[in-house]
Enzyme design. Structure first.
Site, PDB file in Angstrom:
ATOM      1  N   TYR A 122       0.831  -1.220   0.000  1.00 30.96           N
ATOM      2  CA  TYR A 122       0.000   0.000   0.000  1.00 30.96           C
ATOM      3  C   TYR A 122       0.858   1.260   0.000  1.00 30.96           C
ATOM      4  CZ  TYR A 122      -4.369  -2.462   0.529  1.00 30.96           C
ATOM      5  OH  TYR A 122      -5.458  -3.242   0.288  1.00 30.96           O
TER       6      TYR A 122
ATOM      7  N   GLU B 183      -8.325  -7.011   5.156  1.00 33.28           N
ATOM      8  CA  GLU B 183      -7.495  -8.087   4.598  1.00 33.28           C
ATOM      9  C   GLU B 183      -6.804  -8.871   5.718  1.00 33.28           C
ATOM     10  OE1 GLU B 183      -5.214  -5.905   1.603  1.00 33.28           O
ATOM     11  OE2 GLU B 183      -7.133  -5.256   0.760  1.00 33.28           O
TER      12      GLU B 183
ATOM     13  N   ARG C 185      -4.584 -15.668 -12.042  1.00 33.86           N
ATOM     14  CA  ARG C 185      -5.983 -15.596 -12.467  1.00 33.86           C
ATOM     15  C   ARG C 185      -6.859 -16.238 -11.404  1.00 33.86           C
ATOM     16  NH1 ARG C 185      -3.714 -12.811 -15.477  1.00 33.86           N
ATOM     17  NH2 ARG C 185      -3.666 -12.812 -17.753  1.00 33.86           N
TER      18      ARG C 185
ATOM     19  N   SER D 284     -13.520 -19.576  -9.961  1.00 31.47           N
ATOM     20  CA  SER D 284     -14.526 -19.922  -8.945  1.00 31.47           C
ATOM     21  C   SER D 284     -14.463 -21.417  -8.667  1.00 31.47           C
ATOM     22  CB  SER D 284     -15.930 -19.585  -9.446  1.00 31.47           C
ATOM     23  OG  SER D 284     -16.021 -18.202  -9.651  1.00 31.47           O
TER      24      SER D 284
ATOM     25  N   VAL E  21     -19.486 -19.702 -18.805  1.00 34.33           N
ATOM     26  CA  VAL E  21     -18.697 -20.312 -17.737  1.00 34.33           C
ATOM     27  C   VAL E  21     -19.049 -19.707 -16.368  1.00 34.33           C
ATOM     28  CG1 VAL E  21     -16.644 -18.801 -17.804  1.00 34.33           C
ATOM     29  CG2 VAL E  21     -16.398 -21.243 -17.289  1.00 34.33           C
ATOM     30  N   GLY E  22     -19.907 -18.697 -16.378  1.00 31.69           N
ATOM     31  CA  GLY E  22     -20.420 -18.108 -15.133  1.00 31.69           C
ATOM     32  C   GLY E  22     -21.237 -19.099 -14.317  1.00 31.69           C
TER      33      GLY E  22
ATOM     34  N   GLY F 200     -13.749 -10.592 -13.854  1.00 32.72           N
ATOM     35  CA  GLY F 200     -12.774  -9.632 -14.365  1.00 32.72           C
ATOM     36  C   GLY F 200     -12.802  -8.441 -13.440  1.00 32.72           C
TER      37      GLY F 200
END
Ligand code: FAD
Length: 407
Positions: A95, A137, A204, A207, A281-282, A399
């Protein structure tokens, strides 16, 4: 909370920062990656090339500055970013690097308009947002017993099969046989793949398409093929870097470097009805939700609405239809853009949620959406027009998040 000194400067400069947001963030990525080339491994090279990452960052910073006094609105945005950061293994120290380059970029793009007071006000906004994210986080890493900044584990591919004409389903297990940690249906993992031709590693997200509790993680990867240029839309789009490599080179017994599971798109616990709406593919996060419900709550009412271009492009079809057939409270509707005549159950063309018989949604249902961005925008509009409250519509974007909930 923003100081009373900074507030008027932020209010006065928000419109100009919004107007130049994308230019600022583009400049920022060039500046930062020029000075820290190692960070290229962390950023998606293809999104960079198309400018999507710059748009997403600009929107996030703008949304934070604009809505920071409305935790109900900004909280979900920060959660989504925090989950993505965790999946990428972002550390608090990063950060500082981002902040330095982002603030310098505001000054360099907007020039003399940025006085010392304005620069200091934006520095304050950045660190308010960064502190919020770092805290979220830290909690997510802690829940996963994840060592921040540590090496990711190499998981073994224990099964691999074609799940449609253009998708590959692979199962990952720990090399020492210990069960992999649980996740919530809807969440994703990250794969870090070295790409020797670029001298880069690329990360990448995918799911999870199995249910929790199995001790393994399963993902389904669509092959992104090269596409010819469409009229008026610039040049051709190249084949996907990571998906192509996975499809062409991956074998059972290989290992993949995999990051923590994450994601704020999560099947809500409880017994309320579930409406899953997906395309292409969702379908992957929906399969995880479906398998979880079939295993743990077979009487939970659900609607499974799915659209594909054709039967050949329907991933995990047999599994999905066999599972739905076992569930007494499940309703199922399929749309096929082409060849629908070969499948009597399918409606022809694109999904239309106001189709007769389908739109009598169960009371108190939660709606889960995943698919190409225009598909999700259309379905979301349709649901809102049917009076569904926006708080009950949950979505995942494969994305950078450009759905723009807050815009
Ligand atoms: P990339 O190389 O990233 O290319 C992506 C697109 O950009 C391609 O269309 C390519 O042609 C285009 N492009 C690249 N460079 C340029 C350029 N210079 N000019 C114009 N266009 C360009 N995918 C799945 O298959 N299954 C899943 O379950 C899944 N789940 C996901 C979950 C989440 C939360 C997210 C964020 C993404 C998910 N994805 C999933 C998408 C996945 O992460 C990848 O984006 C996808 O596999 C494509 O990656 P790639 O490296 O093959 O393609």
């Amino acid at each position: 909370m923003l100081s009373t000194t900074a507030r008027p400067w932020i209010e006065a400069t928000l419109p100009v920062v919004l107007e130049h947001g994308e230019a600022i963030t583009r400049h920022f990525y060039q500046r930062m990656l020029g000075e820290h080339p190692d960070l290229k491994n962390l950023f998606n090279a293809s999104n960079q090339a198309q400018g999507e990452q710059a748009q997403a960052l600009a929107r996030a910073v703008y949304a934070f500055a604009h809505h920071m006094d409305k935790p109900q609105q900004i909280g979900p945005v920060l959660d989504r970013i925090a989950h993505k950061h965790v999946s990428l293994g972002i550390t608090p120290a990063q950060y500082t690097i981002v902040g330095r380059h982002l603030l310098a970029s505001i000054g360099e793009v907007l020039g003399a308009a940025i006085t010392a007071e304005i620069a200091s006000a934006w520095d304050e906004v950045y660190w308010l947002m960064a502190s919020e994210l770092i805290a979220r986080e830290a909690r997510l890493y802690q829940e996963r017993y994840w060592t921040v900044g540590g090496a990711w584990p190499e998981l073994e591919v224990s099964a691999l099969e074609a799940s449609s004409s253009d998708s590959l389903t692979l199962t990952l297990r720990a090399q020492d046989g210990s069960p992999l940690s649980d996740f919530i249906p809807g969440q994703y993992l990250s794969v870090a793949l070295p790409l020797p031709e670029l001298g880069l590693t690329q990360i990448r997200q995918y799911s999870l398409s199995n249910r929790p509790g199995e001790g393994v993680w399963r993902i389904t990867v669509k092959r992104v093929r090269c596409e010819a240029a469409k009229e008026g839309e610039g040049g051709p789009s190249p084949a996907g870097l990571v998906s192509t490599r996975l499809h062409e080179h991956l074998r059972v017994g290989d290992t993949l470097r995999v990051g923590p599971t994450a994601g704020d798109f999560q099947l809500k616990p409880g017994a309320q009805p579930v409406v899953m709406i997906s395309a292409g593919v969702g379908i992957t996060p929906m399969v995880s939700m479906l398998q979880h419900i079939a295993h743990s709550q077979p009487d939970r009412p659900l609607v499974f609405a799915y659209a594909a271009t054709s039967e050949q492009h329907y991933p995990l079809r047999e599994e999905v239809e066999a599972t739905l057939a076992r569930l007494p409270q499940a309703r199922y509707q399929l749309w096929l853009e082409s060849d629908s005549h070969s499948c009597p159950k399918a409606l022809p063309g694109r999904m239309a949620l106001d189709t007769q018989g389908l739109a009598s949604w169960p009371d108190d249902a939660d709606f889960y959406l995943c698919g190409p961005l225009p598909f999700m925008q259309a379905q979301r509009r349709s649901l809102l027009a049917q009076g569904i409250d926006r708080s009950r519509i949950h979505y995942e974007v494969f994305g950078p998040d450009l759905l723009g909930d807050l815009q």
